[in-house]
Design an enzyme around this catalytic site. Sequence first.
Site, short mmCIF file in Angstrom:
data_model
loop_
_atom_site.label_atom_id
_atom_site.label_comp_id
_atom_site.label_asym_id
_atom_site.label_seq_id
_atom_site.Cartn_x
_atom_site.Cartn_y
_atom_site.Cartn_z
N TYR A 1 0.82 -1.22 0.00
CA TYR A 1 0.00 0.00 0.00
C TYR A 1 0.85 1.27 0.00
O TYR A 1 0.41 2.33 -0.42
CB TYR A 1 -0.94 0.04 1.22
CG TYR A 1 -2.08 -0.96 1.14
CD1 TYR A 1 -2.23 -1.82 0.07
CD2 TYR A 1 -3.03 -1.03 2.14
CE1 TYR A 1 -3.26 -2.72 -0.01
CE2 TYR A 1 -4.08 -1.93 2.08
CZ TYR A 1 -4.19 -2.78 1.00
OH TYR A 1 -5.22 -3.67 0.93
N LYS B 1 2.74 -15.39 2.34
CA LYS B 1 2.74 -16.11 1.05
C LYS B 1 4.20 -16.43 0.75
O LYS B 1 4.76 -16.06 -0.30
CB LYS B 1 2.09 -15.21 -0.02
CG LYS B 1 1.81 -15.88 -1.34
CD LYS B 1 0.66 -16.86 -1.27
CE LYS B 1 0.50 -17.56 -2.62
NZ LYS B 1 -0.37 -18.74 -2.57
N ASP C 1 -3.80 -17.94 1.08
CA ASP C 1 -4.93 -18.58 0.39
C ASP C 1 -5.56 -19.65 1.28
O ASP C 1 -6.79 -19.76 1.36
CB ASP C 1 -4.49 -19.16 -0.98
CG ASP C 1 -3.13 -19.82 -0.94
OD1 ASP C 1 -2.40 -19.65 0.06
OD2 ASP C 1 -2.79 -20.52 -1.90
N ASP D 1 -6.04 -6.68 5.33
CA ASP D 1 -7.19 -5.92 4.85
C ASP D 1 -8.31 -6.88 4.44
O ASP D 1 -9.48 -6.75 4.83
CB ASP D 1 -6.74 -5.07 3.64
CG ASP D 1 -7.75 -4.01 3.26
OD1 ASP D 1 -8.81 -3.95 3.90
OD2 ASP D 1 -7.47 -3.24 2.32
N ASP E 1 -11.78 -8.37 6.95
CA ASP E 1 -13.16 -8.19 6.48
C ASP E 1 -13.86 -9.54 6.38
O ASP E 1 -15.04 -9.68 6.72
CB ASP E 1 -13.19 -7.50 5.11
CG ASP E 1 -13.33 -5.99 5.25
OD1 ASP E 1 -13.15 -5.48 6.38
OD2 ASP E 1 -13.61 -5.31 4.24
#
Length: 356
Positions: A135, A190, A222, A246, A250
Amino acid sequence: MKIAVLPGDGIGPEIVAQAVRVLKALGPNFDLEEAPVGGAAYDVAGHPLPPATLELAKKADAILFGAVGDWKYDTLARELRPEQAILGLRKHLELFANFRPAICYPELTSASSLKPEIIGGLDILIVRELNGDIYFGQPRGIRTSELPLFKGAREGFDTMHYSEPEVERIAHVAFEAARKRGKKVCSVDKANVLETSQLWREVMIRISKEYPDVELSHMYVDNAAMQLVKAPKAFDVVVTGNLFGDILSDEAAMLTGSIGMLPSASLDKNNKGLYEPSHGSAPDIAGKGIANPLATILSAAMMLRYSLGMPAQADRIEKAVQNVLAQGFRTADIYTEGTKKVSTIQMGDAVVAALS
Ligand code: NAD
């Protein structure tokens, strides 16, 4: 105790008003000072985070934040969009650790789309690093591609990176949090594909040696997304970077089926923090008096626990919320047949009454 109160847009002012009532009902003399933020601040001061609002946030001991954003600001330049206020506050106040609990209250098990035996009693904490990752990484932009296959075409690019100190400080936050809970940390990365994640994992393992009482495990992002749906109760504390956090936070919030119930905290290295509900400004229901204020009220409880050193008062609020749910009070988003449908203000009334 100085608390900056930043209600923001949409349902923000309605839900923050109820949290403020609860804080006042607790008794201690909080010094509450309000300032505009987001679209509301753009309307009065031409910027989503005006200097006066930022100054107030800096000098306060903690910040109670509602939500920002409304479709009517969608055409503004990116730097003037309401959402920039929250990014600006995180950056200026160095709020690097985001706490997002996902809790499924027994009375609300049926609100989840998952089977009761999978979700009932869920109580997990997602710790997300907030200041780094793709980001904020440089370089970034849109340029002309040099790839042989796509030469001359436009391409977008961003840079993912984490330095060792950034991973170390979020690791400490996660291990400390786990010590006060189920003593398990699952670090999500990852590392099979990304160098950034390899370094992340290395640092997590090194820091874990300082916390022999906490069990560390690792999971690829994943798989974590799948396990959150399959067996969410297997987690205790999940720690991850900005991008993965992020998305996963959620997902975890939605598992419970009631986003209007979930608080969040963003902390700096001294535990000064910004406290806000996990949801957005819900412009679709703003002004109707039906928004659920409980996530904001529970955010105020987190504020008392993490920034203001008042855990007993935090417990009082959390118990009062459980009490109103047990009494059957429900705003429209969590209403089921046989319970009592109430407005935003009536839910605030019920929590204030339950405090005593
Ligand atoms: P949202 O969370 O605002 O709303 C999603 C859905 O949940 C809507 O149907 C809404 O009515 C419902 N909802 C949310 N909070 C509720 C509550 N307390 N009580 C009852 N129902 C509730 O997400 P969105 O619709 O994607 O975004 C709306 C605006 O909020 C956008 O401008 C977005 O940028 C902004 N946003 C702000 C924040 C923030 O301030 N930190 C976070 C997310 C989204």
